[in-house]
Scaffold this active site. Structure first.
Site, PDB file in Angstrom:
ATOM      1  N   GLU A 168       0.807  -1.229   0.000  1.00 53.54           N
ATOM      2  CA  GLU A 168       0.000   0.000   0.000  1.00 53.54           C
ATOM      3  C   GLU A 168       0.834   1.269   0.000  1.00 53.54           C
ATOM      4  O   GLU A 168       0.304   2.365   0.145  1.00 53.54           O
ATOM      5  CB  GLU A 168      -1.010  -0.013   1.151  1.00 53.54           C
ATOM      6  N   ASP A 186      -4.662   3.219   0.392  1.00 54.24           N
ATOM      7  CA  ASP A 186      -3.448   3.951   0.761  1.00 54.24           C
ATOM      8  C   ASP A 186      -2.488   4.098  -0.409  1.00 54.24           C
ATOM      9  O   ASP A 186      -1.795   5.105  -0.529  1.00 54.24           O
ATOM     10  CB  ASP A 186      -2.742   3.256   1.938  1.00 54.24           C
ATOM     11  N   CYS A 237      -7.424  -5.572  -1.983  1.00 55.73           N
ATOM     12  CA  CYS A 237      -8.479  -5.394  -0.975  1.00 55.73           C
ATOM     13  C   CYS A 237      -8.888  -3.927  -0.791  1.00 55.73           C
ATOM     14  O   CYS A 237      -9.630  -3.613   0.131  1.00 55.73           O
ATOM     15  CB  CYS A 237      -8.061  -6.011   0.354  1.00 55.73           C
TER      16      CYS A 237
HETATM   17  C1  PEP Z   1      -6.071   0.020   1.795  1.00 53.57           C
HETATM   18  O1  PEP Z   1      -5.289   0.872   2.214  1.00 53.57           O
HETATM   19  O2  PEP Z   1      -6.349  -0.122   0.600  1.00 53.57           O
HETATM   20  C2  PEP Z   1      -6.771  -0.888   2.716  1.00 53.57           C
HETATM   21  C3  PEP Z   1      -7.478  -1.897   2.262  1.00 53.57           C
HETATM   22  O3  PEP Z   1      -6.674  -0.674   4.024  1.00 53.57           O
HETATM   23  P1  PEP Z   1      -7.375   0.531   4.834  1.00 53.57           P
HETATM   24  O4  PEP Z   1      -8.467   1.092   3.974  1.00 53.57           O
HETATM   25  O5  PEP Z   1      -7.885  -0.089   6.084  1.00 53.57           O
HETATM   26  O6  PEP Z   1      -6.259   1.491   5.067  1.00 53.57           O
HETATM   27 MG    MG Z   2      -4.432   0.890   4.178  1.00 53.07          MG
END
Ligand code: PEP
Ligand code: MG
Length: 588
Positions: free
Chosen positions: A435, A459, A506
């Site tokens: 990320e 991120d 994700c």
């Molecule tokens: C992301 O950063 O894409 C992620 C899935 O985690 P979060 O949204 O919890 O930072």
């Molecule tokens: Mg994240």
């Protein structure tokens, strides 16, 4: 009727009465009344003042009995103000001259008083500002009801309108009552956005001043598909949106049939769809929607939704609950990703005042600097690992040294458990979130030391484009379709394949039907999405063939701007699955 445009972060339509929640500050919208109603507003004001004087007299009596006469005198200032002819005259004068509501006149005049007090140099007078706020709240309480509604105790259907919601507030939302959300601030992947989507509540963020435009009790329409809030809609708008709401409900029912069908493209490529969850309670819905496991468990919500630091046992129980419901399906537990957007504001347990928290001591960095915190969680994960297939995922890894450190702590934890005779599963897969660009560019280096990768685009977009994911003012610059972002994703997937490591994605990007063909074309065969989005994503997958997706991914590589990319992939997605993309557009 007024229409406000914001950022649509959770689809669907909700129609209902607003409850305006304010973190600290009460905002009363300026409303005018007909000339004939002015005497009625004056009468409402008179009654509110009378009721407030009555409250204060009671408080005075109680305080005198328990605290003594001296301390009870603090209420003298309050009743003095309520009897101050000059002050009350100003409020009445505003109702008469501007034909505004009693609540707005109280709000306006008291704010002015407070402002004048804050400019005084004498501390004693300056502190009186708190009494003015207090009185304002009391008067407004009698005029428009409680100004500080408590979300967790709300027991009627409502549209929540707020400046922002803390993670714990959002986490306490009960879908039975909360039908929609509208906030002043927030970006496309802010915590409110992610949670609202996970809960399946239509939501719009980044509306800038919606709390100024809406009053508690107003009828409001949230159009989460187009990012519009319609305040005090007329009869024609209401009728149109009721029909639209029904169409969406019908489509949802037909999409729910997807749960039983495999996620396979028309030409036979199987895609695994896992779920992103924040609480164990979401697992059942995820399975019902057709998830094959959990690809991302955001465990920091265990902290964010509670008043104290969770114990090892509390971690353990949460994991056991989720693993139990999963009945043998995989559970990917991401270690604490606290900090930056994920803080329990306003009472943040880990609050260090950092000048730049998004680039600061957050996530894995916070864990590596706070070993008891980290080890508590790792022990609980290891203990739960005997109950079902568990994978551990470290967030925000930026260098291989960081990964090695995290793995070393995990080994320490395993040794401690061995010493204590506590059993845990052997060979638990360990992976990292990709990320930040530095990790995306070093997949080859990471590959020998991990079992899997999961691309966190929320991120990754933020750090590649230097755009704060929670800032509504620059939300138009935050784009998953930016060629640089797509290039990084492409390289991560190719490198993971070359090194024969499993790779999934994700981020919220995987929940948007427009992006599915591109992601499959880039070579992904595993996605992790918020449970309410699963049927739509599955429908998309079942509507396309993989050759078409590869062609799209190749074509996208030749575009220079996010706009070109997005327009192209949206048109292609529309051609492949019009029922997913077109049926959700309203006929204006
Ligand atoms: C992301 O950063 O894409 C992620 C899935 O985690 P979060 O949204 O919890 O930072
Ligand atoms: Mg994240």
């Amino acid at each position: 009727m007024q229409i406000k445009k914001g950022i649509n972060v959770s689809p669907g339509v909700a129609i209902g009465r607003a409850v305006v929640i304010d973190a600290e500050d009460v905002r009363v919208p300026r409303r005018t009344v007909a000339e004939a109603c002015v005497p009625a507003e004056r009468e409402r004001l008179r009654q509110a003042i009378e009721a407030s004087i009555h409250d204060i007299e009671q408080l005075h009596t109680q305080a005198e009995a328990t605290l003594g006469a001296d301390l009870a005198r603090i209420f003298d200032f309050h009743s003095g103000m309520l009897r101050d002819k000059h002050l009350i005259g100003q409020i009445e004068g505003l109702i008469d001259s501007e034909r505004v509501t009693a609540e707005y006149a109280v709000y306006f005049v008291m704010r002015h008083q407070a402002e004048m007090l804050t400019q005084l140099t004498n501390n004693l007078y300056r502190e009186r500002v708190h009494d003015v706020w207090d009185l304002e709240r009391r008067l407004l309480g009698h005029l428009i009801g409680s100004t500080r509604a408590e979300l967790s105790t709300l027991k009627h259907e409502a549209i929540v309108v707020a400046h922002d919601l803390t993670p714990s507030q959002t986490a306490s939302l009960d879908k039975t009552y909360i039908k929609g959300i509208a906030t002043d601030v927030g970006g496309p992947t802010s915590h409110t956005a992610i949670l609202a989507h996970a809960l399946g509540i239509p939501a719009i963020v980044g509306l800038e001043d919606v709390t100024m435009a809406v009053g508690s009790g107003d009828t409001v329409i949230i159009d989460g598909n187009h990012g519009e809030v319609i305040i005090a809609p007329d009869a024609a708008q209401l009728m149109k949106y009721r029909a639209y709401e029904q169409r969406i409900a019908d489509l949802e029912i037909s999409l729910d049939e997807m749960a039983r069908l495999p996620a396979v493209t028309r030409d036979g490529t199987e895609i695994e769809i896992q779920a992103n969850i924040e609480f164990p309670g979401e697992v059942r819905a995820a399975i019902e929607k057709g998830a094959t496991g959990v690809g991302l468990y955001r465990t920091e919500f265990l902290y964010l939704a509670s008043d104290s630091e969770p114990t090892e046992q509390q971690h353990f129980e949460a994991y056991m609950e989720a693993i139990g419901i999963l009945e043998g399906r995989t559970m990917t537990i991401r270690t604490l990703d606290l900090g930056a957007d994920k803080v329990a504001s306003p009472r943040d347990m880990f609050s260090h005042t950092e000048p730049n928290p998004v680039l600061g001591c957050r996530s894995i960095r916070l864990c590596l600097q706070n070993l008891p915190l980290f080890k508590t969680q790792l022990r609980a994960i290891m203990r739960a690992s005997v109950a079902g297939p568990v994978r551990i995922m470290f967030p925000l890894i930026t260098s291989v040294m960081e990964l090695r450190q995290a793995r070393m702590i995990l080994n320490d934890v395993m040794e401690d458990l061995d010493d204590e005779g506590i059993v845990y599963a052997d060979n638990i897969p360990v992976g990292i979130m990709v990320e930040v660009p530095s990790a995306a560019l070093q997949i080859k280096t990471f590959a020998p030391e991990v079992d899997f990768f999961s691309i966190g685009t929320n991120d990754l977009i933020q750090y590649t484009l230097a755009v704060d994911r929670g800032n509504e003012h620059i939300a138009s610059l935050y784009s998953a379709a930016h060629p640089a972002v797509i290039r990084l994703i492409r390289e991560v997937i190719q490198e993971a394949k070359r090194t024969q490591k499993a790779v999934s994605l994700c981020g919220e990007m995987a929940c948007e039907p427009e992006y599915i063909m591109l992601l499959l074309g880039l070579g992904l065969t595993r996605l992790s999405v918020t449970p309410p989005a699963i049927p739509e994503v599955k429908k998309m997958i079942r509507s396309v063939n993989i050759k078409q997706c590869h062609r799209i991914a190749r074509r996208v590589a030749s575009f220079d701007s996010d706009r070109e990319v997005f327009n192209f992939i949206r048109d292609e997605a529309r051609k492949a699955a019009p029922e997913v993309l077109d049926d959700l557009t309203i006929n204006y």
